[in-house]
Design a protein around this motif. Structure first.
Motif, PDB file in Angstrom:
ATOM      1  N   VAL A 132       0.831  -1.208   0.000  1.00 33.81           N
ATOM      2  CA  VAL A 132       0.000   0.000   0.000  1.00 33.81           C
ATOM      3  C   VAL A 132       0.864   1.257   0.000  1.00 33.81           C
ATOM      4  O   VAL A 132       0.499   2.279  -0.605  1.00 33.81           O
ATOM      5  CB  VAL A 132      -0.957  -0.030   1.209  1.00 33.81           C
ATOM      6  CG1 VAL A 132      -0.194   0.094   2.526  1.00 33.81           C
ATOM      7  CG2 VAL A 132      -1.986   1.080   1.096  1.00 33.81           C
ATOM      8  N   GLU A 133       2.023   1.229   0.639  1.00 33.41           N
ATOM      9  CA  GLU A 133       2.887   2.412   0.642  1.00 33.41           C
ATOM     10  C   GLU A 133       3.426   2.693  -0.751  1.00 33.41           C
ATOM     11  O   GLU A 133       3.497   3.852  -1.189  1.00 33.41           O
ATOM     12  CB  GLU A 133       4.035   2.196   1.628  1.00 33.41           C
ATOM     13  CG  GLU A 133       4.944   3.409   1.779  1.00 33.41           C
ATOM     14  CD  GLU A 133       6.020   3.190   2.821  1.00 33.41           C
ATOM     15  OE1 GLU A 133       6.887   4.082   2.979  1.00 33.41           O
ATOM     16  OE2 GLU A 133       6.001   2.130   3.479  1.00 33.41           O
ATOM     17  N   TYR A 134       3.814   1.642  -1.462  1.00 31.74           N
ATOM     18  CA  TYR A 134       4.301   1.809  -2.835  1.00 31.74           C
ATOM     19  C   TYR A 134       3.197   2.346  -3.749  1.00 31.74           C
ATOM     20  O   TYR A 134       3.426   3.257  -4.564  1.00 31.74           O
ATOM     21  CB  TYR A 134       4.813   0.464  -3.351  1.00 31.74           C
ATOM     22  CG  TYR A 134       5.084   0.430  -4.835  1.00 31.74           C
ATOM     23  CD1 TYR A 134       6.207   1.055  -5.369  1.00 31.74           C
ATOM     24  CD2 TYR A 134       4.210  -0.234  -5.694  1.00 31.74           C
ATOM     25  CE1 TYR A 134       6.444   1.021  -6.728  1.00 31.74           C
ATOM     26  CE2 TYR A 134       4.450  -0.269  -7.047  1.00 31.74           C
ATOM     27  CZ  TYR A 134       5.569   0.355  -7.563  1.00 31.74           C
ATOM     28  OH  TYR A 134       5.803   0.324  -8.913  1.00 31.74           O
ATOM     29  N   ILE A 135       1.996   1.812  -3.594  1.00 31.77           N
ATOM     30  CA  ILE A 135       0.871   2.269  -4.409  1.00 31.77           C
ATOM     31  C   ILE A 135       0.573   3.743  -4.126  1.00 31.77           C
ATOM     32  O   ILE A 135       0.336   4.542  -5.049  1.00 31.77           O
ATOM     33  CB  ILE A 135      -0.366   1.390  -4.139  1.00 31.77           C
ATOM     34  CG1 ILE A 135      -0.116  -0.042  -4.633  1.00 31.77           C
ATOM     35  CG2 ILE A 135      -1.609   1.973  -4.801  1.00 31.77           C
ATOM     36  CD1 ILE A 135      -1.204  -1.013  -4.238  1.00 31.77           C
ATOM     37  N   LEU A 139       0.551   7.038  -6.685  1.00 29.48           N
ATOM     38  CA  LEU A 139      -0.631   7.898  -6.825  1.00 29.48           C
ATOM     39  C   LEU A 139      -0.309   9.349  -6.472  1.00 29.48           C
ATOM     40  O   LEU A 139      -0.843  10.276  -7.091  1.00 29.48           O
ATOM     41  CB  LEU A 139      -1.759   7.366  -5.941  1.00 29.48           C
ATOM     42  CG  LEU A 139      -2.359   6.018  -6.352  1.00 29.48           C
ATOM     43  CD1 LEU A 139      -3.423   5.576  -5.359  1.00 29.48           C
ATOM     44  CD2 LEU A 139      -2.955   6.090  -7.756  1.00 29.48           C
ATOM     45  N   ASN A 140       0.552   9.576  -5.512  1.00 34.48           N
ATOM     46  CA  ASN A 140       0.933  10.943  -5.179  1.00 34.48           C
ATOM     47  C   ASN A 140       1.666  11.616  -6.326  1.00 34.48           C
ATOM     48  O   ASN A 140       1.553  12.836  -6.516  1.00 34.48           O
ATOM     49  CB  ASN A 140       1.804  10.953  -3.922  1.00 34.48           C
ATOM     50  CG  ASN A 140       0.985  10.895  -2.645  1.00 34.48           C
ATOM     51  OD1 ASN A 140      -0.121  11.431  -2.590  1.00 34.48           O
ATOM     52  ND2 ASN A 140       1.512  10.240  -1.628  1.00 34.48           N
ATOM     53  N   ASN A 141       2.416  10.847  -7.105  1.00 35.48           N
ATOM     54  CA  ASN A 141       3.101  11.418  -8.259  1.00 35.48           C
ATOM     55  C   ASN A 141       2.169  11.623  -9.444  1.00 35.48           C
ATOM     56  O   ASN A 141       2.407  12.518 -10.269  1.00 35.48           O
ATOM     57  CB  ASN A 141       4.268  10.512  -8.673  1.00 35.48           C
ATOM     58  CG  ASN A 141       5.364  10.464  -7.637  1.00 35.48           C
ATOM     59  OD1 ASN A 141       5.580  11.443  -6.926  1.00 35.48           O
ATOM     60  ND2 ASN A 141       6.042   9.333  -7.526  1.00 35.48           N
ATOM     61  N   LEU A 152     -10.008   9.131  -9.419  1.00 36.36           N
ATOM     62  CA  LEU A 152      -9.487   8.115  -8.501  1.00 36.36           C
ATOM     63  C   LEU A 152     -10.553   7.663  -7.517  1.00 36.36           C
ATOM     64  O   LEU A 152     -10.713   6.452  -7.255  1.00 36.36           O
ATOM     65  CB  LEU A 152      -8.273   8.678  -7.756  1.00 36.36           C
ATOM     66  CG  LEU A 152      -7.662   7.778  -6.686  1.00 36.36           C
ATOM     67  CD1 LEU A 152      -7.108   6.500  -7.306  1.00 36.36           C
ATOM     68  CD2 LEU A 152      -6.575   8.519  -5.914  1.00 36.36           C
ATOM     69  N   VAL A 153     -11.307   8.602  -6.946  1.00 37.81           N
ATOM     70  CA  VAL A 153     -12.380   8.255  -6.009  1.00 37.81           C
ATOM     71  C   VAL A 153     -13.424   7.376  -6.687  1.00 37.81           C
ATOM     72  O   VAL A 153     -13.880   6.366  -6.125  1.00 37.81           O
ATOM     73  CB  VAL A 153     -13.014   9.529  -5.437  1.00 37.81           C
ATOM     74  CG1 VAL A 153     -14.286   9.201  -4.651  1.00 37.81           C
ATOM     75  CG2 VAL A 153     -12.029  10.262  -4.538  1.00 37.81           C
ATOM     76  N   TYR A 176      -6.311   4.420   4.251  1.00 35.97           N
ATOM     77  CA  TYR A 176      -4.891   4.743   4.110  1.00 35.97           C
ATOM     78  C   TYR A 176      -4.697   5.943   3.185  1.00 35.97           C
ATOM     79  O   TYR A 176      -3.891   6.842   3.472  1.00 35.97           O
ATOM     80  CB  TYR A 176      -4.131   3.529   3.568  1.00 35.97           C
ATOM     81  CG  TYR A 176      -2.637   3.661   3.660  1.00 35.97           C
ATOM     82  CD1 TYR A 176      -1.951   3.236   4.797  1.00 35.97           C
ATOM     83  CD2 TYR A 176      -1.897   4.215   2.617  1.00 35.97           C
ATOM     84  CE1 TYR A 176      -0.569   3.362   4.887  1.00 35.97           C
ATOM     85  CE2 TYR A 176      -0.519   4.354   2.707  1.00 35.97           C
ATOM     86  CZ  TYR A 176       0.138   3.915   3.848  1.00 35.97           C
ATOM     87  OH  TYR A 176       1.504   4.052   3.936  1.00 35.97           O
ATOM     88  N   LEU A 177      -5.433   5.973   2.074  1.00 38.46           N
ATOM     89  CA  LEU A 177      -5.288   7.091   1.144  1.00 38.46           C
ATOM     90  C   LEU A 177      -5.796   8.393   1.752  1.00 38.46           C
ATOM     91  O   LEU A 177      -5.264   9.474   1.461  1.00 38.46           O
ATOM     92  CB  LEU A 177      -6.038   6.789  -0.156  1.00 38.46           C
ATOM     93  CG  LEU A 177      -5.472   5.648  -1.004  1.00 38.46           C
ATOM     94  CD1 LEU A 177      -6.336   5.438  -2.245  1.00 38.46           C
ATOM     95  CD2 LEU A 177      -4.033   5.918  -1.402  1.00 38.46           C
ATOM     96  N   SER A 178      -6.830   8.319   2.587  1.00 35.79           N
ATOM     97  CA  SER A 178      -7.348   9.538   3.199  1.00 35.79           C
ATOM     98  C   SER A 178      -6.332  10.173   4.139  1.00 35.79           C
ATOM     99  O   SER A 178      -6.399  11.373   4.416  1.00 35.79           O
ATOM    100  CB  SER A 178      -8.643   9.228   3.957  1.00 35.79           C
ATOM    101  OG  SER A 178      -8.378   8.380   5.070  1.00 35.79           O
TER     102      SER A 178
END
Length: 398
Positions: A132-135, A139-141, A152-153, A176-178
């Motif tokens: 999940v951290e890699y994903i 997504l942040n990039n 995305l939502v 996690y994304l929130s």
């Protein structure tokens, strides 16, 4: 014989011989002829050039000298320079053209990337913590605008309600994304946009529970995803412990009332699944705020058991749910701590104590009042007596 006869005989013999073969070498030169090696070579070259010239002359001669021209060929309008004939409906193979300005390998779109991520998490849910951290970093990039965040939502919501048994992992991913997605446009961050998307389906609940089979199935997937989202979505406030989204608490109560308003089998099964998933948490939360919402839901289930025309299996599911709630949702309360346990406040205090018997065979335990010390002393003296008896017996034997 005469001389004339001899001549005739020689002539007959000469005529019967085979014809002479051509000589393999040039015939000898005549007497008195002066010749050199260069003259012989020149003569041979001249003879070869004359023969080649005659051949070329014959090949360039007029066709009329060789054969007559066919009238059909003479009147034909076909030409060797005519364009190639292609039958109708036949497509010629064309060489593919490539534009050097475009890259041969194009970058994947956001939809393709997110779909691959969710498919991986669906097939390997155990890798969530490690991936999940890699994903999130990717997504942040990639997600840097409001439009991409909206997309995305929508992608995560759609996959979480469409893929079977993915609502749990989808809710964990949303939580996690929130907390770790950096983009935050003026219209709202990831969590706020997700709750807005869930509200769209929430407002259609009364229509969805009375829709066709596909509409109800889609709505039921949304209800179970919302239950998982309530259990996993954390909202941090200051330095205290994170809290659950209170807005989802009231939404779940309204969704269950909508399901019970049309008590067909599919709606009742969905309500049972939701209460098994979130019943204990909802019950505790409502009890803390002195709200009787769980009591009202249980009463409504009991009314359905009496009046509704549901199937036998669904009726058994509802009965099991009522029993589950009466047993505090199957939870076992932990006993008092050993340091605080006494014979007065813990009925199981003497459960593991050994049982002894008196001389007349009456059971005697440490729980009997007034006899603990004497019994303990008696047993201690008996043990010491037996120990010393066997000790001295073995010493004498040696």
């Amino acid at each position: 014989m005469s001389a004339g006869g001899d001549g005739d005989a020689k002539a007959k013999i000469f005529n019967q011989r085979e014809p002479l073969r051509q000589p393999r070498t040039s015939p000898p030169f005549a007497d008195g002829a002066v010749s050199t090696t260069g003259d012989v070579t020149a003569a041979e070259c001249k003879r070869q050039s004359n023969s080649q010239q005659n051949a070329n002359t014959n090949s360039m001669s007029s066709p009329k000298e060789r054969h007559e021209v066919d009238p059909v060929v003479k009147s034909s309008k076909l030409s060797a320079n005519a364009p190639e004939f292609v039958p109708s409906g036949f497509n010629l193979y064309e060489e593919p053209t490539y534009d050097d300005s475009e890259e041969y390998y194009s970058e994947p779109t956001l939809a393709e990337m997110v779909t691959d991520f969710l498919g991986h998490l669906s097939s390997s849910p155990g890798s969530f913590e490690s991936d999940v951290e890699y994903i999130t970093g990717i997504l942040n990039n990639g997600v840097t605008t409001e439009e991409l965040l909206q997309e995305l939502v929508e992608l995560i919501y759609t996959q979480s309600t469409a893929i079977p048994n993915f609502s749990y992992t989808g809710a964990r991913l949303c939580n996690y994304l929130s907390q770790h997605l950096t983009v935050s446009p003026p219209t709202g961050n990831f969590r706020q946009l997700l709750l807005k998307r869930c509200r769209t389906e929430y407002e259609q609940r009364d229509v969805a529970v009375r829709g066709d089979a596909d509409t109800q199935k889609k709505f039921h997937s949304y209800v179970l995803f919302l239950g998982e989202l309530y259990l996993h979505l954390e909202i941090k406030s200051g330095k205290g412990q994170p809290n659950r989204a209170e807005v989802l608490l009231g939404a779940l109560k309204d969704l269950m009332n909508s399901l019970f308003s049309n008590p067909v089998d599919a709606n009742l099964i969905c309500a049972v699944k939701l209460l098994k998933l979130t019943g204990s948490v909802l019950d505790d939360t409502w009890k803390e705020s002195n709200q009787p919402h769980m009591e009202e839901l249980i009463q409504r289930i009991e009314t359905i058991l009496l009046d509704a025309q549901c199937s036998r299996d669904v009726r058994q599911m509802l009965l099991k749910l009522v029993e589950l709630r009466s047993s505090d949702w199957g939870r076992v309360r932990t006993a008092s701590a050993s340091s605080n346990a006494t014979p007065d406040n813990d009925p199981n205090y003497f459960m593991n104590e050994p049982t002894f018997y008196t001389e007349d065979g009456t059971p005697f335990t440490a729980a009997d009042p007034g006899e603990r010390c004497p019994l303990g002393l008696k047993q201690m003296f008996v043990c010491l007596f037996v120990f010393f008896f066997f000790f001295f017996s073995s010493f004498k034997t040696c």
